[in-house]
Enzyme design. Structure first.
Site, PDB file in Angstrom:
ATOM      1  CG  ASP A  83      11.193  56.461 -42.902  1.00 33.18           C
ATOM      2  OD1 ASP A  83      11.228  57.450 -41.948  1.00 33.18           O
ATOM      3  OD2 ASP A  83      11.467  55.394 -42.974  1.00 33.18           O
ATOM      4  CD  GLU A 141      12.768  54.265 -37.093  1.00 32.70           C
ATOM      5  OE1 GLU A 141      13.361  55.364 -37.879  1.00 32.70           O
ATOM      6  OE2 GLU A 141      12.412  55.154 -36.198  1.00 32.70           O
TER       7      GLU A 141
END
Lengths: 392, 333
Positions: A83, A141
């Protein structure tokens, strides 16, 4: 030896690894919104020819791939996150983010490209493996609740014996590999302080908020146990209006708290709350602190750390493998280590002639892409140590 | 008109409605009043059949929060009706609170206007019905923008960054001393920080930059210069102490409003004749108002009215002023 053969192929595939990374860098997506990134990873894994691909694992777009070895043996898991962050990129690179206001400013694009490069190599050399490899491509995350916990709950580690992860580090020379025998990352919590100036009180919410910001520094500087690390960061100030004439009715402060120890975490939580109460009284406002407990600290398995370090020292120059002082970054990799033994390592990504590198989460964050190769080598060294020829 | 207007006015105050339209409608009910609205929503009403030489100016609300302005504008409605019924010549200018446009202020007054009176309400506990005094009456309004350039980064590693959020908070804290320590305590003034923006909405990224906005409201140019100098000094030096780059910009929005001394004396005589002789307290308003632009071309004075019985007092005062020979307003004794 397997490792030598594998890394030779890794080197040959380097240009492709870089192109994967740059594609990801140009097309970043925020946590829990990584639809296209996951699709790209899946497509690449299908081209690579892994044995199994599971998609939408956990609470978002996480994927799990698997390569079964030619022989029976333990199963190790390798993890990379994918991400990006809500940052407007200012890095001077020809492959800048095409998604306005979003940027891979923490190296997750590099983690993912490196793991794909390892998957490609091992898919061609299953016969060398005395065990299996699970590849965890993890979503989200950067944003609580993260993706790791949900992927663990979804069973990604059920038949895994060891789990490892890496993180690029833009502040350390590329090709360096760093380890920490104990804490690998801090408790990472988040808070929101809302300061309201209601009509009855007529207090100045902005003055109260700035007082909160400055007095809040004392929690870390002078109030907490000096022997236990703590960081209190105010990341955002938001106001309810944008005027030259009137002060806002509401100010919102957002931030994060990093600690290693549970008692420090609880201390800070209490102090933020008490400060809000005090500021409310002193400034005739309504200030409320809302605390979100985030990722626990990473607790590496010392035995596996040292086993891995021995493996690194066999293949990397001695001066390139070193212990790193504990930092206060947070990482949800901690959830994997709460289930299975393993460790989390850092791989340097700074250009060697850069005297003033930009830190992670900076709009000008950049990496030396040779670190992609070193990351792949780290992963392969671990595979070789645990289920490769070295293991046998 | 009063009862009906008061009820409907209160209803209008409780809605975020079209105040401009409401006022124009109310004024249109009054016979012999010419009402116009300019492109900045200044409402101009004229009574009498000759060009007016005296104008009265106040503000009208543009939101529910503008309670003071609501009282001020409402108080003038009765005056307009009274003057219109007696065919007395006067002009009334109602400014929307959200406009600081110089051209609109200046063009609202007819070329025939020789004097502008500003109507302001004071608190209910004022000892006198209406008063006027010499000197600066309405403060100047200057805005400032402070840009703090730090070095952003990961929230967990503050030692690798220059935290623009904390620097901006430190600047705001130190700016309080401009009023508390640097300015003459007898000189009315205010420094207000109205906005801080930093960060991009995240929890874990230390802001690379921050912006602070605010205003300075003072009654004279010397104090304005002092405030500006100190703001710049404090902001840049605090920034330097934190290894941040700080820049400051100012925008002089409206000038201070100074009453014409001779006009003040004549006006006191008019008021004393109407309400009896009393001491007019020295006062000033720290609410920003662009009427100072009108005073650059036309002399005037600010009238402060006790909110209690405001309509009745305003009507009497306005009529007394309008009936006074305009050519004598600036005659010295």
């Amino acid at each position: 030896m397997g490792y030598e053969k594998w890394t030779k192929e890794l080197n040959e595939n380097y240009d492709q690894t870089v192109s994967w990374r740059r594609h990801l860098h140009e097309n970043p997506e925020l946590s829990f919104q990584e639809k296209n990134t996951a699709a790209f990873i899946k497509e690449t894994l299908e081209e690579i020819g892994v044995d199994k691909i599971e998609t939408n694992v956990g609470n978002g777009y996480g994927l799990v791939a698997r390569i079964n070895g030619g022989y029976e043996g333990p199963t190790i898991a390798l993890r990379a996150d994918f991400d990006a962050l809500e940052i407007s990129e200012q890095a001077d690179v020809p492959f800048q983010s095409k998604n306005e206001g979003i940027m891979h400013a923490c190296g997750h694009d590099g983690h993912t490209a490196s793991l794909l490069s390892v998957e490609k190599v091992l898919a061609n050399h299953r016969e060398d493996l005395h065990g299996n490899v699970v590849f965890i491509h993890q979503n989200a995350e950067e944003m609580i609740p993260g993706g790791a916990k949900s992927m663990v709950e979804a069973g990604v580690l059920d038949d895994v014996d060891y789990v490892f992860g890496i993180h690029l580090n833009s502040l350390v020379d590329s090709e360096r590999v760093n380890f920490q025998p104990t804490f690998g990352a801090s408790n990472a919590d988040f808070f929101t302080v809302t300061v309201d100036s209601n009509e009855d009180n007529l207090g100045d919410a902005l003055l109260a908020a700035t007082a909160y910001l400055t007095q809040g520094q004392k929690i870390a500087s002078n109030m907490s146990d000096a022997s236990k690390p703590v960081v209190v960061t105010f990341a955002t100030v938001e106001t309810s209006n944008d005027s030259y004439l009137e002060t806002p009715d509401q100010v919102v402060l957002k931030g994060t708290v990093r600690t290693l120890h549970q008692e420090t975490r609880e201390f800070v939580m209490e102090k933020l709350d008490k400060l809000a109460q005090g500021i409310s009284l002193a400034f005739d406002v309504d200030a409320v602190s809302d605390y979100d407990v985030g990722y626990p600290s990473i607790k590496n398995t010392p035995q596996e750390v040292y086993r891995a370090v021995d493996a690194f020292n066999r293949v990397f120059p001695e001066e390139e493998v070193a212990e790193l002082p504990i930092g206060m970054g947070g990482e949800d990799f901690s959830y994997y280590l709460e289930e299975k033994p393993g460790a989390f390592f850092r791989v340097g990504a700074k250009f060697k002639d850069d005297d003033s590198p930009y830190p992670h989460h900076h709009p000008k964050f950049i990496i030396d892409e040779s670190s992609l190769l070193r990351s792949g080598q780290v992963f392969l060294a671990l595979v070789d140590e645990y289920i490769g020829q070295q293991a046998n | 008109m009063s009862k009906r207007t008061s009820v409907e006015w209160n209803e209008a105050l409780n809605q975020d409605g079209e105040f401009t339209e409401y006022i124009v409608n109310v004024l249109s009910w009054i016979e012999n009043v010419e009402v116009t609205v300019n492109d900045q929503n200044f409402i101009i009403a004229a009574t009498g059949d000759q060009p007016a030489e005296i104008a009265f100016y106040t503000n009208y609300p543009t939101s529910k929060k503008d309670k003071q302005e609501a009282i001020e504008s409402h108080a003038l409605f009765e005056s307009i009706q009274q003057l219109a019924s007696e065919n007395l010549n006067a002009q009334f200018v109602f400014r929307p609170t959200n406009s600081f446009d110089k051209a609109s202020v200046q063009s609202s007054f007819s070329p025939s206007i020789k004097t502008v009176y500003v109507v302001k309400m004071e608190k209910d506990d004022a000892d006198v019905p209406v008063y006027v005094s010499k000197g600066a009456q309405i403060a100047s309004f200057t805005t400032f923008d402070i840009n703090v350039q730090g070095r952003g980064g990961h929230a967990a590693y503050p030692d690798k960054t220059v935290d623009a959020t904390i620097v901006s908070a430190a600047i705001v804290e130190e700016l309080q001393q401009v009023v508390s320590r640097n300015a003459n305590p007898m000189a009315k003034g205010r420094l207000m920080v109205t906005n801080i923006q930093s960060g991009e909405g995240t929890y874990n990224i230390i802001a690379d930059s921050a912006q602070i906005k605010g205003n300075i409201i003072v009654l004279d140019d010397d104090n304005n210069d002092l405030y500006k100098t100190r703001i710049e000094e404090i902001a840049t030096q605090v920034g330097k102490a934190h290894n941040a780059e700080v820049s400051v910009e100012f925008n002089n929005m409206t000038p201070a409003v100074h009453n014409d001394d001779t006009l003040v004396e004549r006006t006191k005589e008019i008021i004393n004749h109407e309400f009896g002789v009393y001491v007019h307290p020295e006062t000033a308003s720290l609410i920003a108002d662009p009427v100072g632009f009108a005073f650059e071309e036309t002399p005037g004075a600010t009238l402060f009215f006790n909110q209690k019985d405001a309509e009745d007092i305003v009507v009497k005062t306005v009529q007394a002023i309008v009936e006074f020979p305009a050519e004598q307003l600036f005659e010295e004794e």
